[in-house]
Design an enzyme around this catalytic site. Sequence first.
Site, PDB file in Angstrom:
ATOM      1  N   HIS A 169       0.970   0.665   5.334  1.00 24.68           N
ATOM      2  CA  HIS A 169       1.331   1.318   4.080  1.00 24.68           C
ATOM      3  C   HIS A 169       0.142   1.498   3.138  1.00 24.68           C
ATOM      4  O   HIS A 169       0.318   1.621   1.923  1.00 24.68           O
ATOM      5  CB  HIS A 169       2.484   0.585   3.383  1.00 24.68           C
ATOM      6  CG  HIS A 169       3.750   0.633   4.167  1.00 24.68           C
ATOM      7  ND1 HIS A 169       4.505   1.779   4.299  1.00 24.68           N
ATOM      8  CD2 HIS A 169       4.379  -0.312   4.924  1.00 24.68           C
ATOM      9  CE1 HIS A 169       5.552   1.533   5.082  1.00 24.68           C
ATOM     10  NE2 HIS A 169       5.491   0.279   5.477  1.00 24.68           N
ATOM     11  N   SER A 218      10.503  -0.639   5.519  1.00 20.06           N
ATOM     12  CA  SER A 218       9.397  -0.115   6.331  1.00 20.06           C
ATOM     13  C   SER A 218       9.919   0.327   7.698  1.00 20.06           C
ATOM     14  O   SER A 218      10.713   1.245   7.798  1.00 20.06           O
ATOM     15  CB  SER A 218       8.291  -1.167   6.445  1.00 20.06           C
ATOM     16  OG  SER A 218       7.155  -0.663   7.103  1.00 20.06           O
TER      17      SER A 218
END
Length: 309
Positions: A195, A89
Amino acid sequence: MNALLFSGQGSQKPGMAAELTERSHAARAVFETASAVLGYDLLALCRDGSAGELAATEVAQPAIMAASLAAFACLKEAGVPFSAVAGHSLGEYAAMVASGMLSMEEGFALIKLRAEAMGRCAAQAGGTMAAILGSDEETVAAVCEKTSGYVVPVNFNSPAQTVVAGEKDAVAAVSETFAGMGKKAVPLAVAAAFHSKLMQPAADEFYEGAKAFAFKEPEVDFYSNLSGEKLTDFSDMPARLARHIVSPVLFTKELAAMQAAGADAFFECGPGKVLTGLVKKTLKGVTALNVEDAKTLDKALEAAGCAAL
């Protein structure tokens, strides 16, 4: 073959990277660059700030990135070779700097833009995340599908760990379902449902700002959360990074692709050892070590056959 991994959001902790900056001028220079871009003393905040202060998205993202790049600076200074990079990420931004896609100044300017956009979105959209432990991806996806409200699997971290994100009530319901199945659900120390589609306003805002940045092709192999594979098309990185904000992290697939390409030693750069643990749970026959302080740095340099700093 050595591969470097870079830590994601949620790994922040008070005092992170302080020992590394005392050991290495290059590590300290990372924080000096970050502070100049951000407009405040990031090292002082990492060294003396509370857990609460470091948890805010606008602070956590540049702070973790700086701690990760400080660890990378130590490995690079000691001469540790590497042929591939990946980040979890947020960690993709440190990986971009380490690979040469962005300068350090550009990297911190870009993460500042991302963190501020995501922070604003988090304050409005809310949401949360939880790690489901001991269950497979298919079961997690099925439970999310059957749960009322919005909740989806977003981080595929290992064969036995999948993170879900969405509305707070829906995430709580999924967690209760897995508790009833004898599985563990761990709430994550994040400010929103990262996300997931709840972050779309942040992705849109970030994209407009990211178009001002020029991305170079990396000097080593760069593996992508979006595809779980080595990235070969760098023609529109702003659009790809905007999609990254609202798309799942295919980390398990990514690790498998790196191992298939020859990676057999993984060094996690950044606070904590979450990614090191995921490597050990996912891959067989590899070495995995984290670098976050003087002790772990010495251990990593010994494993890499390099002299201590």
